[in-house]
Design an enzyme around this catalytic site. Structure first.
Site, PDB file in Angstrom:
ATOM      1  N   HIS A 175     -79.873 -29.129  41.192  1.00  0.00           N
ATOM      2  CA  HIS A 175     -79.129 -29.018  40.635  1.00  0.00           C
ATOM      3  C   HIS A 175     -77.950 -29.142  41.536  1.00  0.00           C
ATOM      4  CE1 HIS A 175     -75.854 -28.192  37.318  1.00  0.00           C
ATOM      5  NE2 HIS A 175     -75.299 -27.250  37.890  1.00  0.00           N
ATOM      6  N   CYS A 176     -76.894 -30.385  41.090  1.00  0.00           N
ATOM      7  CA  CYS A 176     -76.219 -31.067  42.277  1.00  0.00           C
ATOM      8  C   CYS A 176     -74.864 -30.403  41.707  1.00  0.00           C
ATOM      9  CB  CYS A 176     -76.143 -32.150  42.257  1.00  0.00           C
ATOM     10  SG  CYS A 176     -74.813 -33.599  43.324  1.00  0.00           S
ATOM     11  N   LYS A 177     -73.594 -29.706  42.680  1.00  0.00           N
ATOM     12  CA  LYS A 177     -72.585 -29.740  41.647  1.00  0.00           C
ATOM     13  C   LYS A 177     -72.045 -30.509  42.233  1.00  0.00           C
ATOM     14  CE  LYS A 177     -73.440 -24.461  43.599  1.00  0.00           C
ATOM     15  NZ  LYS A 177     -73.361 -23.432  44.077  1.00  0.00           N
TER      16      LYS A 177
ATOM     17  N   ASN B  38     -72.198 -31.674  39.037  1.00  0.00           N
ATOM     18  CA  ASN B  38     -72.221 -31.483  37.539  1.00  0.00           C
ATOM     19  C   ASN B  38     -73.451 -31.114  36.872  1.00  0.00           C
ATOM     20  OD1 ASN B  38     -71.494 -28.934  36.357  1.00  0.00           O
ATOM     21  ND2 ASN B  38     -70.024 -30.242  35.178  1.00  0.00           N
TER      22      ASN B  38
END
Length: 485
Positions: free
Chosen positions: A163-165, A168
């Protein structure tokens, strides 16, 4: 939470830890079913992550400072190349970044459902994992083998990587290439921008006149301390220290961004080379403190047995699976002269690698006659050789025809026969309540044990041609010592 089954195989189960919570326990009566959070469709779903806002601010800062201040200060024959190269890279990065943010990486069955309502809260008292047997208990759909349930997006992502912050959004099978293109284009654009800023910063102290080749500086030949920014569209006067400060700040942020982006790109190149995902890499390199639960489950699996222990365990298991009349005791030591104490009995109720626990009814006080010809003949059944040889120096061979009446009197009949071409289930034979024939049992043994059969069989000159029953010890009347005798 990452789990492993007791057969040392990673399971396809991922449970959310933070974003999906369980309902608090009530002191009396079951609590009503509560509703959890909604699933996020893509990177534009509310709320935005703080790192996503930071990424957009950095992009705007680099674009404004680079195209509005630094590139116009280059020599006039370099300005077109600067605008073309950096403009193409920044535009390409913007396209792939927006596409990676906008794509929904969820599983196909999850995308077919509606995102309108919230998902139920995951209850660990009912399910050990979110995904069990390729079915998500939260999304309530069947998912693929590579799908994982993301706790941040609250949905199953096909080919889950991480999950790439900064986006998002989850990075999965649908947007992984776009994510890599976004990282590579950002790294290349920042590197070019750092080179331009370094040139402007150094040239300002070496020869500042090379930075004043634009036609707007011709009217300021006598005022070298006045500079223009946002050339040529909207020239704004400023001082030299402001340009130097902005160039130095851009260099620092650019070097930091280059280090982070370069490390991220090299890491994903390493993962692609080894055909791994970020999730699989993290699971493989998880510290041993977090795997204590896995070790506790592995303790219930019996260790790898030696060939002699394997044969003893088969004999005990066949005795357990064969029904005996009530009140009849198990087989005792038939021939104490040729008997040997067995290895310690496994703990009752120990769970094997698959299936229910096997309750072995074994009398610890009575030694297991594991070398007794009666038990060997009872275990082999019709596949037994015509003669059983005793140990060297302990008498002549024993013909099986003389032993069969004694076997019937002692209740040591062979296990129930099965069809010759019976399909062996994937679960081990020891974990099923069915008695398999002797050839099937030998095929279940270790390679070393099977080698002992072949080694003794090939020594016989009258060994039959290899066929369906070539692994069984049929010697056509030859007096050959069986293994472990």
């Amino acid at each position: 939470m990452y789990k492993m089954n007791i057969c040392n195989k990673p399971s396809n189960k991922t449970a959310p830890e933070k974003s999906v919570w369980t309902a608090p326990a009530q002191p009396s009566g079951p609590s009503p079913e509560l509703q959890g959070q909604r699933s996020r469709r893509n990177g534009w779903s509310w709320p935005p992550h703080p790192l996503q806002i930071v990424a957009w601010l950095l992009y705007l800062f680099f674009a404004v400072i680079g195209f509005g201040i630094l590139v116009p200060l280059l020599p006039h024959h370099w300005v077109p190349a600067g605008y073309a190269c950096m403009g193409a890279i920044f535009a390409g990065h913007l396209v792939v970044h927006l596409t990676a943010v906008s794509i929904d990486p969820a599983d196909a069955n999850v995308r077919d459902k509606s995102y309108a309502g919230p998902l139920p809260i995951f209850n660990r008292s009912q399910h050990a994992h979110v995904i069990e047997d390729l079915h998500c208990n939260l999304c309530n759909v069947d998912v693929s083998a590579r799908s994982k349930h993301c706790s941040a997006c609250n949905k199953c992502v096909c080919g889950f990587d991480h999950h790439c912050k900064w986006l998002n959004n989850c990075v999965g099978e649908r947007n992984y290439r776009l994510f890599l293109h976004s990282v590579a284009s950002a790294l290349l654009g920042v590197l070019l921008l750092v080179l331009v800023a370094t040139y402007v910063f150094v040239e300002f102290f070496v020869n500042p006149m090379r930075l004043r080749t634009n036609r707007h500086f011709e009217v300021l030949k006598n005022h070298t301390d006045v500079w223009f920014v946002f050339l040529p569209a909207a020239p704004v006067e400023t001082q030299a220290p402001a340009i130097l400060a902005l160039a130095a700040l851009l260099i620092l942020l650019g070097l930091l961004s280059t280090a982070l982006l370069g490390h991220l790109l090299c890491f994903h190149i390493y993962l692609m080379w080894h055909k791994l995902t970020t999730y699989e890499y993290i699971v493989q390199h998880r510290p041993p403190q977090e795997a204590k639960g896995v070790h506790r489950e592995l303790e219930s699996c019996p260790p790898k047995m030696r060939p002699i222990q394997e044969m003893e365990f088969y004999m005990r298991t066949f005795r357990h699976m064969r029904p005996e009349p009530p009140g009849q005791a198990g087989p005792a030591a038939v021939n104490a002269k040729h008997s040997r104490p067995a290895s310690p009995d496994p703990t009752p109720g120990r769970r094997d690698c698959a299936g229910p626990p096997v309750q072995v009814e074994w009398d610890r006080k009575k030694p297991l006659p594991w070398r007794s010809p009666l038990l060997l003949l009872a275990m082999w059944g019709p596949q037994a050789p015509p003669c059983l040889c005793r140990k060297r120096g302990r008498g002549a061979c024993i013909k099986c025809e003389r032993l069969r009446p004694r076997i019937r009197r002692r209740g040591l009949g062979p296990p129930a026969a099965a069809p010759a071409r019976r399909r062996i289930p994937r679960t081990p034979a020891l974990c099923t309540p069915l008695a398999l024939p002797a050839p099937t049992t030998r095929r279940r043994q270790s390679p070393w044990t099977r080698f002992q059969w072949r080694r003794r069989a090939w020594a016989a000159p009258l060994w039959p041609p290899r066929g369906a029953g070539a692994d069984s010890p049929r010697w056509r009347g030859r007096r050959v010592r069986p293994p472990f005798s």
